[in-house]
Each structure stands twice: as structure tokens, then as C-alpha cells.
Design a protein around this motif. Structure first.
Motif, short mmCIF file in Angstrom:
data_model
loop_
_atom_site.label_atom_id
_atom_site.label_comp_id
_atom_site.label_asym_id
_atom_site.label_seq_id
_atom_site.Cartn_x
_atom_site.Cartn_y
_atom_site.Cartn_z
N GLY A 236 0.88 -1.10 -0.02
CA GLY A 236 0.01 -0.05 -0.09
C GLY A 236 0.85 1.35 -0.02
O GLY A 236 0.46 2.29 -0.76
N ILE A 237 1.97 1.16 0.60
CA ILE A 237 2.76 2.36 0.80
C ILE A 237 3.70 2.54 -0.52
O ILE A 237 3.82 3.71 -0.98
N PHE A 238 4.05 1.38 -1.04
CA PHE A 238 4.66 1.61 -2.38
C PHE A 238 3.73 2.22 -3.75
O PHE A 238 4.16 2.70 -4.35
N ARG B 286 4.48 5.20 -6.15
CA ARG B 286 4.06 5.30 -7.23
C ARG B 286 3.26 6.41 -7.79
O ARG B 286 3.51 7.02 -8.87
N GLU B 287 2.28 6.48 -6.95
CA GLU B 287 1.47 7.78 -7.09
C GLU B 287 2.10 9.06 -7.18
O GLU B 287 1.74 9.90 -7.99
N ILE C 267 11.24 1.80 -7.94
CA ILE C 267 10.27 1.63 -6.65
C ILE C 267 9.73 -0.02 -6.65
O ILE C 267 9.59 -0.56 -5.73
N ASN C 268 9.49 -0.37 -8.02
CA ASN C 268 9.13 -1.69 -8.01
C ASN C 268 9.96 -2.77 -7.55
O ASN C 268 9.57 -3.86 -6.97
N ASP C 269 11.19 -2.68 -7.93
CA ASP C 269 12.31 -3.52 -7.45
C ASP C 269 12.25 -3.55 -6.09
O ASP C 269 12.50 -4.67 -5.44
N ARG C 270 12.21 -2.49 -5.46
CA ARG C 270 12.40 -2.57 -3.74
C ARG C 270 11.08 -3.06 -3.27
O ARG C 270 11.11 -3.84 -2.42
#
Length: 528
Positions: A411-413, A417-418, A476-479
Motif C-alpha cells: 500500500g505504501i509503495f 508510485r502515485e 520503486i517496483n524492484d524495492r
């Protein structure tokens, strides 16, 4: 006991034989010779020796060339390998309970391979070819260290041993240390630098020696004490920092406290420099960084809190596990004790029975052994069934915890992204405005030539913006993937490790029950 010279002569005579390696046959012979008697010896000969239960092992005078095949001796506390052909200290990693080790009268040139022996108290490396005291940092329980008759030649190197605060006996006699024949530069030096030492080279360090040593080297000792204190404080601080970082890793949120993620995003963005010189982009980046750092810190705090919950759950599970296993062992011990009390009388009756009664009494005894076996199996089955259910509930709890944390993190990720999407839109608006300005020939004079050329082509600008945005999202997606994957992998490995350990315990217990029953039957046959 023979003198060092006599021992050396004996060793030389024995070493006329061909060197050999440690193998299972040698180990079985040694264990049988040194510790197994009566029932244990009977079982060992029939079922095989259980190396992991042997408390001591002596392999001196066997022309051994290499330390090997000792990985099963996990309970070993005393190991004697003196008077062999050993050239290298190795193969001791699994002997984590070892407190006493004798490697004297070998051909060792270097101290090594001792890192895992953290319980070591007595170490004898005398009569080897060692030139330097080193690689002993983990032996903090050391009380007796013998390294006589080696090739040490630096007295200052011996000071390395000051870190062992429990060391009270040290023997470095017979080494080519130049100061050996000078009392003030040898005995007094060592007495001063090793204030806890009681015996040096088999000589008691009396009060007179202590006083003279203190008077001569007082200032040097004070200076060294200060240096050691500072080093100890630095090491302690390093350990604290390492422990903190380890906790962050165990929480799966390492490098999420602060601007690490932002820096990774910027570092991976090869197109950013072309856009950064545009008016207003720097301000946007500052705002983006602060908001992203806030989200990362939020995730970091959640991660630490969830780690503490999981850690408490794991600790509670293992505490309950220990209690239940101990309780089951107590019940099994009572079953066995009751049987032994009654079996003693049955055995006596069997011995005193008339010939025509022996078979019936034997049958009774054998049946009671079967009953014992059944009762012990019942206790074990009850424990296994209970632990199976207990592990299932624990699995559910841990799965719920890790799943809940992963959902919160995801949810935080999503918010990250937003935030990136919003930032991208704002940068795109600035880029579009710049395109219009450049097209009209109204661009600022300080706009770099390569950027000015870039903004002559709208498609190139849009491609640059899209590539920058994609890079940000990918980081961001990788983390996020790393966090979720590691959390799931930790949970799976934890449960599997518990299940495997319990299965191994259960199989061993069943084998022990059958082995003991077989032993009891064999004992009965001897009475017929």
C-alpha cells in the motif's frame, strides 16, 4: 609423566610408521576404547556408534596427517591429537562445544581454523613450527595456552594474548625470543602486560615479580590500557551498529530510513540531468524527495514494529516447544522408571524359576517389554501430534503477520508510485512549456546548448520524459518486490526448518525406543 624430551623421542619413534588419515574405522575404535561401557557399548557394537554423543576423543600417536571426519562430534568437549603428522589446523568448525584441545608435537606452522571454537578453555600447541600468534580472536574463554617450543621470535607478538581476560596460565618457553634470557625484558615485561596471569612457563608469578614489573612498566601499561579502552569502545560501537543494521535487514526494511530510495531513483535516471536545468525542476525534485522520504520512513517504522511482533511470536513458540518436549521427556522417563522397578522383580523371578516355569516367565517379561515399547511410543506419538498442530497454528500466525506486513508495505509503495506519477506530470508540464518557449526562440540565454537542441524535437523530449518516469517506477517496483519476496522466503524457511527439526527428533526418538527394547530382549536371552 615423561619429560618433553622423552615425549619427543617417543613421538619420533612412533612416527617411523606411514602417515594416515582419520577415517570412520579409526574414530569408531577410538570412541569404543575411551568411553563406552556396558549397555552403551553393547548398543554401539550392534547399532553403530553415535559420534555426536561422544564427549571426548583421543587420537594421539596415530600418525594422522590431516584433521578430518569430525563433523558429527557436535557434543565433543575434549580432543587430543598430539604426536601426529598434522600440518594444518582444520576440520574443527562443527566442534562448537570443544573446551580442551591438544595439538602438541605436530608439524603445524600457522594458527588458524579456530574461529568456531568459542568455548575453548585449554589449548596446547606446543612443539610445532608456529612463528606467529594470530587468528584466535574468538577464544575469549581461554584460560590455559601452551605454545612452548615453537618458532616465535617477537615478544611484542605475545601481547596479542592480552585480550583473553581469563587467561591465567601461559607457556611460551623454548621459543627463539631474543629477550628470553633477560628477566627484565621477558618475565617482568609479561608479568606487567598480563596482570591476570598466574603462571608463566610453569613458574608462579609471585608478589615480588608483580611489584617489580609494575614499577618498571607502569607508564607503558597505562598507555596501553587507554589504547585498549578506546579500541574496545570503538569495537562495541561497531557491534551496536552492526546489530542495528542486522535488525533492519531482519525487518526487511534496510535502507528505507532516509533518502536511500530517492538516491537510487536519481542514480538510475540517466536522463535526469537533461531536465534538471529547466526552470522549476529543482524545486519539484526537492518536494518529491521530501514526500518520498516521508513515505519510506513510514514504511521503515511499520517494518520495525512488525519485526518485533514476529520476533515475540517466534520466541514464544520456541519457549512453548521446549516446555512441551521437556514435559514429554519427563512422562517417558516415569514410564521407563516404573518399568525398570517392576522388571527388576520379574527378572529376579525368572532367574529363580524352576526350569519348567522359565518359558512362561520369559514370555511375561517379553510381553512387558512390548508394553513398555507401546507406552513410550504412545507418549512420543502424543507429543508429535500435539507439536504438529502447534506448528500448524504457528504457521498460520506467522503467515498472517508476514501477509499483513506485505499488504501494508505494498500500500505504501502504491503511494510512492502515485507520488512519482504526480511528479512526472509536473515535470512534463514544465517540459511542454519549455518546448513552446524554444519554438518561439524565447529560451533563456543560460540554457545549455545540448538541452536547447533536445527541445527542438518534441518527440525526443517526450521519449526522454517517459524513460525517466519508467526508470523511477522500476526502482520503486524492484524495492517492493525485494521486500515482499524476502518476507515470504523467511517465513517458508522458518517453518520448514522447524518441521525438519521436529521430524528428525521424532525419528531419532522412535529409533532409540526400538534400540532400547532390543537391548532389553537381548539381556533377557542371556538369562535362559
Amino acid at each position: 609423566m615423561p619429560s618433553s624430551k622423552e615425549t619427543s623421542n617417543l613421538s619420533a619413534g612412533y612416527h617411523d610408521k606411514t602417515p594416515i588419515y582419520i577415517d570412520e574405522e579409526i574414530l569408531q575404535e577410538a570412541v569404543l576404547e575411551q568411553g563406552l561401557q556396558d549397555q552403551a557399548e553393547h548398543i554401539a557394537k550392534q547399532e553403530g556408534i553415535i559420534f555426536k554423543e561422544a564427549p571426548r576423543l583421543s587420537l594421539e600417536y596415530r600418525n594422522i596427517q590431516k584433521i578430518d571426519h569430525l563433523w558429527e562430534f557436535s557434543a565433543l568437549t575434549k580432543l587430543n591429537l598430539n604426536n601426529n603428522f598434522i600440518k594444518k589446523i582444520e576440520g574443527l568448525d562443527h566442534l562448537v562445544n570443544l573446551t580442551w584441545l591438544n595439538l602438541s608435537f605436530n608439524k603445524i606452522k600457522k594458527i588458524e581454523g579456530l574461529d568456531g571454537l568459542v568455548k575453548m578453555e585449554v589449548l596446547n600447541l606446543s612443539n610445532n613450527h608456529i612463528t606467529l600468534i594470530e587468528n584466535m580472536d574468538n577464544l575469549m574463554e581461554l584460560t590455559v595456552f601452551c605454545i612452548a617450543n615453537n618458532k616465535l621470535h617477537q615478544l611484542n607478538n605475545v601481547v596479542y594474548l592480552r585480550k583473553f581476560k581469563k587467561l591465567f596460565t601461559l607457556n611460551i618457553d623454548g621459543n627463539p625470543i631474543p629477550e628470553e634470557n633477560n628477566e627484565e625484558k621477558y618475565t617482568l615485561f609479561l608479568a606487567a602486560y598480563f596482570q591476570q596471569l598466574k603462571f608463566l612457563n610453569n613458574v608462579f608469578l609471585n608478589e615480588d615479580i608483580r611489584n617489580r614489573a609494575s614499577a618498571k612498566y607502569n607508564l607503558d601499561i597505562e598507555e596501553m590500557n587507554q589504547e585498549e579502552l578506546h579500541a574496545q569502545q570503538a569495537a562495541e560501537e561497531k557491534r551496536k551498529q552492526e546489530a542495528i543494521l542486522q535488525m533492519h535487514e531482519d525487518s526487511f526494511v534496510e535502507q528505507l530510513n532516509g533518502d536511500y530510495l530517492y538516491k537510487n531513483i536519481i542514480q538510475n535516471d540517466t536522463e535526469l540531468k537533461k531536465l534538471q536545468c529547466l526552470p522549476g525542476v529543482d524545486e519539484l525534485l526537492e518536494a518529491f524527495e521530501q514526500q518520498l522520504v516521508d513515505l519510506c520512513n513510514q514504511l521503515f517504522e511499520v517494518g520495525l514494529a512488525e519485526y518485533k511482533r514476529r520476533d515475540a511470536e517466534v520466541a514464544s513458540f520456541f519457549a512453548r516447544l521446549d516446555i512441551d518436549v521437556t514435559d514429554s521427556q519427563s512422562r517417558a522417563s516415569k514410564v521407563l522408571a516404573d518399568f525398570q522397578t517392576e522388571q527388576k522383580q520379574r527378572t529376579l523371578d525368572l532367574q529363580q524359576a524352576a526350569k519348567d516355569e522359565k518359558k512362561s516367565k520369559m514370555d511375561i517379561c517379553l510381553e512387558e517389554i512390548n508394553v513398555l515399547c507401546y507406552n513410550l511410543m504412545t507418549v512420543e506419538f502424543q507429543l508429535y501430534s500435539y507439536l504438529e498442530e502447534m506448528i500448524r497454528r504457528f504457521d498460520n500466525n506467522i503467515s498472517e503477520m508476514t501477509g499483513s506486513f506485505s499488504e501494508t508495505a505494498q500500500g505504501i509503495f502504491v503511494q510512492c508510485r502515485e507520488l512519482e506519477d504526480s511528479h512526472h506530470q509536473k515535470v512534463t508540464q514544465i517540459a511542454v512549456t519549455t518546448l513552446e518557449v524554444v519554438a518561439k526562440g524565447e529560451a533563456e540565454d543560460d540554457l545549455p546548448d545540448d538541452v536547447r537542441m533536445l527541445f527542438l524535437d518534441k518527440n525526443t523530449v517526450m521519449d526522454t520524459l517517459a524513460a525517466s518516469h519508467d526508470n523511477h517506477l522500476q526502482t520503486i517496483n524492484d524495492r517492493e518486490t525485494q521486500l515482499v519476496t524476502r518476507a515470504e522466503a523467511w517465513k517458508v524457511a522458518l517453518i520448514k526448518g522447524i518441521e525438519d527439526t521436529e521430524l528428525k527428533r521424532n525419528r531419532k526418538r522412535i529409533a532409540d525406543i526400538h534400540r532400547h527394547a532390543d537391548y532389553l530382549r537381548e539381556q533377557l536371552k542371556k538369562l535362559m
